[in-house]
Design a protein around this motif. Structure first.
Motif, PDB file in Angstrom:
ATOM      1  N   LYS A  65      42.554  37.186  48.655  1.00  0.00           N
ATOM      2  CA  LYS A  65      41.564  37.078  49.878  1.00  0.00           C
ATOM      3  C   LYS A  65      40.109  36.756  49.425  1.00  0.00           C
ATOM      4  O   LYS A  65      39.410  36.264  50.338  1.00  0.00           O
ATOM      5  N   ASN A  66      39.932  36.973  48.349  1.00  0.00           N
ATOM      6  CA  ASN A  66      38.301  36.793  47.912  1.00  0.00           C
ATOM      7  C   ASN A  66      38.179  35.990  46.830  1.00  0.00           C
ATOM      8  O   ASN A  66      37.364  36.279  45.777  1.00  0.00           O
ATOM      9  N   THR A  67      38.719  34.918  46.704  1.00  0.00           N
ATOM     10  CA  THR A  67      39.031  33.858  45.471  1.00  0.00           C
ATOM     11  C   THR A  67      38.046  32.860  45.608  1.00  0.00           C
ATOM     12  O   THR A  67      38.116  31.758  44.941  1.00  0.00           O
ATOM     13  N   ASN A  68      37.584  32.498  46.903  1.00  0.00           N
ATOM     14  CA  ASN A  68      36.925  31.155  47.143  1.00  0.00           C
ATOM     15  C   ASN A  68      35.560  30.881  46.152  1.00  0.00           C
ATOM     16  O   ASN A  68      34.569  31.252  46.553  1.00  0.00           O
ATOM     17  N   GLY A  69      35.793  30.366  45.054  1.00  0.00           N
ATOM     18  CA  GLY A  69      35.084  29.886  44.135  1.00  0.00           C
ATOM     19  C   GLY A  69      34.615  31.344  43.311  1.00  0.00           C
ATOM     20  O   GLY A  69      33.658  30.964  42.305  1.00  0.00           O
ATOM     21  N   THR A  70      34.912  32.478  43.391  1.00  0.00           N
ATOM     22  CA  THR A  70      34.645  33.556  42.408  1.00  0.00           C
ATOM     23  C   THR A  70      34.979  33.660  41.060  1.00  0.00           C
ATOM     24  O   THR A  70      34.323  33.970  40.064  1.00  0.00           O
ATOM     25  N   THR A  71      36.135  32.997  41.076  1.00  0.00           N
ATOM     26  CA  THR A  71      36.615  32.918  39.641  1.00  0.00           C
ATOM     27  C   THR A  71      36.044  31.836  38.794  1.00  0.00           C
ATOM     28  O   THR A  71      35.934  32.130  37.486  1.00  0.00           O
ATOM     29  N   LEU A  72      35.268  30.968  39.627  1.00  0.00           N
ATOM     30  CA  LEU A  72      34.167  30.059  38.638  1.00  0.00           C
ATOM     31  C   LEU A  72      33.231  30.693  37.873  1.00  0.00           C
ATOM     32  O   LEU A  72      32.763  30.238  36.664  1.00  0.00           O
ATOM     33  N   ILE A  73      32.572  31.898  38.379  1.00  0.00           N
ATOM     34  CA  ILE A  73      31.729  32.644  37.865  1.00  0.00           C
ATOM     35  C   ILE A  73      32.272  33.288  36.126  1.00  0.00           C
ATOM     36  O   ILE A  73      31.617  33.319  35.105  1.00  0.00           O
ATOM     37  N   PHE A  74      33.630  33.854  36.210  1.00  0.00           N
ATOM     38  CA  PHE A  74      33.981  34.465  35.248  1.00  0.00           C
ATOM     39  C   PHE A  74      34.724  33.556  34.261  1.00  0.00           C
ATOM     40  O   PHE A  74      34.761  33.573  33.089  1.00  0.00           O
ATOM     41  N   ILE A  75      35.328  32.400  34.959  1.00  0.00           N
ATOM     42  CA  ILE A  75      35.562  31.375  33.709  1.00  0.00           C
ATOM     43  C   ILE A  75      34.295  30.670  33.046  1.00  0.00           C
ATOM     44  O   ILE A  75      34.304  30.390  32.175  1.00  0.00           O
ATOM     45  N   SER A  76      33.170  30.725  33.711  1.00  0.00           N
ATOM     46  CA  SER A  76      31.792  29.980  33.011  1.00  0.00           C
ATOM     47  C   SER A  76      31.435  31.087  31.923  1.00  0.00           C
ATOM     48  O   SER A  76      31.101  30.729  30.869  1.00  0.00           O
TER      49      SER A  76
END
Length: 225
Positions: A65-76
């Motif tokens: 439910k909380n993955t709208n663009g959040t994973t991009l931070i950790f992938i970066s």
């Protein structure tokens, strides 16, 4: 002549007394594949495969439910640390991740942003993390102290973990390479094999540490939701 063993990590390349070694931190941008190829090359396909795998894993850890663009931070973060770790293995390239200056600059803002978001939006949930479920009443004050301290030192542990692992490998390689002129010539090939194995191990450590930092950052963020 090197007067201090740790001087191998000191910035020494400069022009007009301006240190240029920290510019090696930006060399990773040269390895990011361009996305405008009409026919993607193998490197681009491989990198896309890695990022998709990381995205799916981070999405599970954070919550669907909380993955709208959040994973991009950790992938970066993973990409940035990975390129800097791997580039630091090459000769005459400054290893910026072996300094607390850089590693703390990554971990501290992340931790502060997680804490601010959690305590402002989910303060009851954050308080519940201070006392694990099933804790006896007499131990609750001690558990609050222990959990608070462990929460405060998280950015330092992230930074020290990355820095210490990168320093340890580089120091070991430097120490062994310094013995090359002191051993008989017939034993040099043994030193070369050992150095090659250590270099392989250091490459694995560079990849693992970037993955560990990004995974731990994801887990810390999932506790605030």
């Amino acid at each position: 002549m090197m007067t201090n063993l740790f001087s191998i990590f000191d910035p020494t390349t400069n022009i007009f007394n301006l240190s240029l070694n920290w510019l090696s931190t930006l060399l990773g941008l040269m390895f990011i594949p361009f996305s405008f190829w009409l026919i993607p090359n193998r490197y681009y396909i491989m990198w896309n495969f890695i990022l998709n795998k990381l995205h799916s894993e981070f999405k599970i850890l954070i919550g669907f439910k909380n993955t709208n663009g959040t994973t991009l931070i950790f992938i970066s973060i993973f990409t940035f640390i990975l390129f800097n770790n791997l580039l630091g293995i090459f000769p005459y390239i400054f290893t910026s991740t072996s300094h607390l200056t850089l590693s703390l600059s990554i971990s501290l803002p992340l931790w502060i942003s997680f804490m601010l978001y959690g305590w402002i939006n989910h303060n009851e949930h954050m308080f519940s993390h201070l006392i694990p479920q099933g804790t006896p009443s007499i131990l609750m004050p001690f558990m609050v102290m222990i959990e608070t301290i462990s929460n405060i030192i998280r950015p330092m542990t992230l930074a020290v973990r990355l820095t210490a692992n990168m320093i340890a490998g580089h120091l070991l390689l430097t120490l062994l390479s310094g013995t090359g002129n002191m051993i008989p010539t017939k034993f040099v090939w043994i030193l070369i094999i050992i150095q090659f194995l250590l270099l392989t191990l250091e490459s694995a450590v560079a990849i693992i540490q970037s993955y560990v930092i990004s995974i731990l950052s994801t887990l810390y963020s999932s506790e605030t939701n």
